[in-house]
Design a protein around this motif. Sequence first.
Motif, PDB file in Angstrom:
ATOM      1  N   THR A 208     -37.368 -56.632  -3.246  1.00 49.06           N
ATOM      2  CA  THR A 208     -37.464 -55.259  -2.737  1.00 49.06           C
ATOM      3  C   THR A 208     -38.626 -54.489  -3.358  1.00 49.06           C
ATOM      4  O   THR A 208     -38.722 -53.276  -3.168  1.00 49.06           O
ATOM      5  CB  THR A 208     -36.156 -54.488  -2.989  1.00 49.06           C
ATOM      6  N   PRO A 211     -40.876 -52.636  -0.462  1.00 44.98           N
ATOM      7  CA  PRO A 211     -40.277 -51.454   0.185  1.00 44.98           C
ATOM      8  C   PRO A 211     -39.954 -50.328  -0.794  1.00 44.98           C
ATOM      9  O   PRO A 211     -39.983 -49.151  -0.412  1.00 44.98           O
ATOM     10  CB  PRO A 211     -39.017 -52.011   0.859  1.00 44.98           C
ATOM     11  N   ARG A 212     -39.678 -50.658  -2.051  1.00 42.74           N
ATOM     12  CA  ARG A 212     -39.454 -49.588  -3.029  1.00 42.74           C
ATOM     13  C   ARG A 212     -40.739 -48.796  -3.285  1.00 42.74           C
ATOM     14  O   ARG A 212     -40.722 -47.572  -3.418  1.00 42.74           O
ATOM     15  CB  ARG A 212     -38.896 -50.156  -4.337  1.00 42.74           C
ATOM     16  N   ILE A 214     -43.107 -48.424  -1.072  1.00 38.44           N
ATOM     17  CA  ILE A 214     -43.330 -47.645   0.159  1.00 38.44           C
ATOM     18  C   ILE A 214     -42.508 -46.360   0.116  1.00 38.44           C
ATOM     19  O   ILE A 214     -43.008 -45.267   0.423  1.00 38.44           O
ATOM     20  CB  ILE A 214     -42.949 -48.489   1.387  1.00 38.44           C
ATOM     21  N   HIS A 215     -41.241 -46.483  -0.262  1.00 35.91           N
ATOM     22  CA  HIS A 215     -40.343 -45.330  -0.269  1.00 35.91           C
ATOM     23  C   HIS A 215     -40.758 -44.314  -1.336  1.00 35.91           C
ATOM     24  O   HIS A 215     -40.823 -43.104  -1.075  1.00 35.91           O
ATOM     25  CB  HIS A 215     -38.914 -45.813  -0.524  1.00 35.91           C
ATOM     26  N   SER A 221     -46.896 -49.114   5.935  1.00 30.15           N
ATOM     27  CA  SER A 221     -46.909 -50.552   5.663  1.00 30.15           C
ATOM     28  C   SER A 221     -47.172 -51.308   6.956  1.00 30.15           C
ATOM     29  O   SER A 221     -46.819 -50.869   8.051  1.00 30.15           O
ATOM     30  CB  SER A 221     -45.593 -51.015   5.034  1.00 30.15           C
ATOM     31  N   CYS A 253     -34.767 -50.120   2.036  1.00 29.52           N
ATOM     32  CA  CYS A 253     -35.147 -51.485   1.656  1.00 29.52           C
ATOM     33  C   CYS A 253     -34.490 -52.504   2.590  1.00 29.52           C
ATOM     34  O   CYS A 253     -35.127 -53.474   3.015  1.00 29.52           O
ATOM     35  CB  CYS A 253     -34.759 -51.764   0.206  1.00 29.52           C
ATOM     36  N   TRP A 256     -36.263 -52.215   6.055  1.00 25.94           N
ATOM     37  CA  TRP A 256     -37.624 -52.742   6.010  1.00 25.94           C
ATOM     38  C   TRP A 256     -37.603 -54.265   5.895  1.00 25.94           C
ATOM     39  O   TRP A 256     -38.336 -54.960   6.613  1.00 25.94           O
ATOM     40  CB  TRP A 256     -38.384 -52.127   4.835  1.00 25.94           C
ATOM     41  N   TYR A 260     -39.255 -57.147   8.317  1.00 27.26           N
ATOM     42  CA  TYR A 260     -40.206 -58.100   7.748  1.00 27.26           C
ATOM     43  C   TYR A 260     -39.727 -59.537   7.967  1.00 27.26           C
ATOM     44  O   TYR A 260     -40.505 -60.414   8.353  1.00 27.26           O
ATOM     45  CB  TYR A 260     -40.355 -57.775   6.263  1.00 27.26           C
TER      46      TYR A 260
END
Length: 287
Positions: A208, A211-212, A214-215, A221, A253, A256, A260
Amino acid sequence: LKPGRADMMRAYGKQLSRSGESRRPETLAAGLAAIQTHEPRREYESEKQKLDWAWEIADKSLWTKDAWLERVRWGQRADRLLRAWWLNLPERAPEIDALMDRPSHSALDDMPPGARCLCAGTHMGPLAAAVRYLQTCGRPFRGFGFAGADPVVGDAPPMRIASRGGAGVRELLDEINKGTLIGFAAETPEQEKNLAFDFLGRKVLLPTFVPRLIHRHKTASLWWHALWRDGRIVIELERLPDPVGGEDIDAFCQRWATAYLAHIESVVRGAPENLNLGPGIWTNVTR
């Protein structure tokens, strides 16, 4: 680099690049055409497990086992050749470009210059071509991952930000804040903070970390991948989910990673020359 001896690093790096010159094919295209796939080779148990899973999910209406395996072997050797070419012959990297069919328009084109963006690919396909594409897309780009070799070109910093240690993470965050595109091969399970999924008959883990980021840092992304298709290399660049207002980080997460993983499925079910069977998603079979 760490003690500040950059000139020594560059001189030694160039010496290493020249060391295999006599063994290189005359051209990249000639080297790819000359790849032999029928040479006998020993299969280690970990590779056999990966091959078994890959063949289990292959489209058997298109392939016999022998023909499929031949294309797997060709793709593995082609990937190694492209990486060596990118690493050791940066002045001849346009030969990699000549193999690529660049998209006329992609999700990256829709993003404003300088926008924060993380690009998530995998360890499959001709990875050197994916890196080369972002290096020449007109925006600043660096990769993030375990320390490894990089071309020594001019006075530019190494392409890769080494992920080991806090200094690497600080450098990563600084580059994100500057609007540098960051590339990740994002599917190798980590020691912790993974999500579990049922995927094509297996239980797989996905990290993760991306995505962490990104957040927490409010970045966009992209799915970013190079694939062999009919002897050419195509580049895929497609948007991945953004956090929505107030969305819990763990929920994001999960959302996302699901998107993915759907892209990963299209690769592992696709042309066998893109499988590689190295690190990444395949380590779920042998961990």
